[in-house]
Design an enzyme around this catalytic site. Structure first.
Site, mmCIF file in Angstrom:
data_model
loop_
_atom_site.group_PDB
_atom_site.id
_atom_site.type_symbol
_atom_site.label_atom_id
_atom_site.label_comp_id
_atom_site.label_asym_id
_atom_site.label_seq_id
_atom_site.Cartn_x
_atom_site.Cartn_y
_atom_site.Cartn_z
ATOM 1 N N HIS A 202 2.106 4.726 -2.696
ATOM 2 C CA HIS A 202 1.998 6.189 -2.476
ATOM 3 C C HIS A 202 3.747 6.483 -2.860
ATOM 4 C CE1 HIS A 202 -1.746 6.442 -0.532
ATOM 5 N NE2 HIS A 202 -1.553 5.587 0.324
ATOM 6 N N HIS B 72 0.702 -1.126 -0.010
ATOM 7 C CA HIS B 72 0.005 0.153 0.065
ATOM 8 C C HIS B 72 0.818 1.207 0.007
ATOM 9 C CE1 HIS B 72 -3.618 2.348 0.889
ATOM 10 N NE2 HIS B 72 -2.703 2.980 1.852
ATOM 11 N N GLU B 73 1.682 1.095 0.990
ATOM 12 C CA GLU B 73 2.593 2.530 1.106
ATOM 13 C C GLU B 73 3.670 2.584 -0.236
ATOM 14 O OE1 GLU B 73 1.979 4.861 3.292
ATOM 15 O OE2 GLU B 73 0.506 3.436 4.294
#
Length: 377
Positions: A29, A25-26
């Site tokens: 980003h 997920h990170e």
């Protein structure tokens, strides 16, 4: 019944699964920020005190932190891990300020935020596609092979040979779609469209509420029609077909999560059916005991869940940031710093309350409160 896995095994499996999914997920980003030239100060798996870490040549601190229930990327210009803008960032030298998150156009910031949940969905699609190419894609034609006397299906008028075309306004392509819709609607009337002898008919069916226990002893309720299906088919898919069906599977699971959330909010399902980190940890350990394929598929499901939850319009979550950007686009100027601060504080309070509530539910589901009550009584 299969024995429950040990505590240490369950904890280790949970930490690995959550760590991998949070990293994915990170990383979404982080990589999107790199595309737009945004500097990342910190990339953390977990919250709280740093356990281990290193700083790369770009000045990003990569670290593992003590509380493994999430993670974050803190960009230049952020006040904290929640990407709350630092009011003093504009005082930085121009060449440094240009690399901050806040200095970028709103559409670039929105894409950086959106990339996290999208990466979770892409991971699930990849997992399903690989499984469909290697293990095969299992599906059952949506044709009724038998109807149990007195069952909800019989009461509604379903007959052997009927083909189910749609349920609850959702198109049915396979019997698994029938199971998915019926399971989350116990005791709730749903509209059905069927084909019988080439003629389409409309029916209303109310699935029976069935209480069951899985092989690990977990109790739950589901809906049941009382029909049997034709034989199951397992086909290995080509890469293109595997991706198509993987996207379809991911979309259907996401829609099921949304439908279930709506049912809880509207009171159609009890709030005690919601699970939190303890319940996820329990299921993770259980799936790990069944082997790597089961664990990886479970990871895909949790990844979808993580992506979906992060898109909810709650400040502190990715969806909350996107909501604030939408407000900014409508107003044609950012919200005042004080308003954003209150939004983040209220979002944090809401998430903390939800986490405490779900943990309470988890403890109740394993009988902790009943046990304490018996001891105190």
């Amino acid at each position: 019944m299969i024995a429950q896995p040990g505590f240490l095994f369950t904890l280790a499996a949970f930490i690995v699964v959550i760590g991998v999914l949070v990293f994915i997920h990170e990383a979404g980003h982080y990589l999107m920020a790199r595309v737009f030239g945004i500097k990342a100060d910190t990339f953390s798996i977990g919250f709280g005190r740093e356990i281990a870490g290193w700083t790369d040549k770009r000045g990003t601190r990569w670290k593992l932190s003590a509380l493994p229930l999430g993670g974050y990327v803190k960009f230049a210009g952020d006040l904290n891990a929640a990407s709350e803008p630092d009011p003093d960032a504009a005082q930085m030298p121009p060449e440094e300020y240009a690399k901050t998150f806040q200095a970028k156009p709103m559409w670039q910031r929105a894409l950086v935020i959106l990339a996290g949940p999208l990466t979770n969905f892409l991971f699930a699609i990849l997992v399903f596609a690989v499984f469909f190419m290697t293990y095969g894609h299992a599906f059952t034609p949506a044709i009724i092979n038998g109807v149990q006397p007195g069952s909800p299906a019989a009461v509604a008028g379903l007959q052997t040979g009927d083909k189910i075309i749609a349920l609850d306004g959702q198109t049915v392509e396979r019997f698994e779609d029938v199971v998915r819709v019926v399971t989350i609607n116990p005791g709730t009337p749903i509209d059905a469209r069927i084909s019988r002898d080439g003629v389409e008919r409309q029916l209303t069916i109310t699935p029976k509420v069935v209480a069951e226990t899985d092989r690990f002893g977990n109790a739950y309720t589901r809906g049941m029609l009382g029909v049997t299906s034709a034989g199951r088919i397992v086909e290995r898919r080509s890469p293109v077909a595997a991706v198509y069906f993987a996207v379809q599977e991911t979309w259907l699971l996401t829609r099921t999560m949304a439908d279930t959330l709506v049912q809880v909010v509207t009171g159609r399902r009890a709030v005690n059916e919601l699970g939190g980190p303890l319940k996820i940890a329990q299921f993770t350990g259980q799936q790990a005991t069944l082997g790597l394929p089961n664990l990886v598929q479970f990871m895909a499901l949790i990844s979808i869940n993580l992506g979906f939850i992060n898109l909810l319009p709650i400040p502190m979550l990715d969806g909350g940031h996107l909501f604030l950007y939408a407000v900014e686009a409508i107003r044609r100027r950012p919200l005042e710093a004080k308003v954003q601060e209150w939004a983040f504080m209220s979002g944090f309070a809401a998430l903390l309350t939800l986490m405490l509530f779900l943990t309470w539910n988890d403890l109740a589901s394993v009988g902790v409160w009943k046990h304490l009550s018996a001891l105190l009584g």
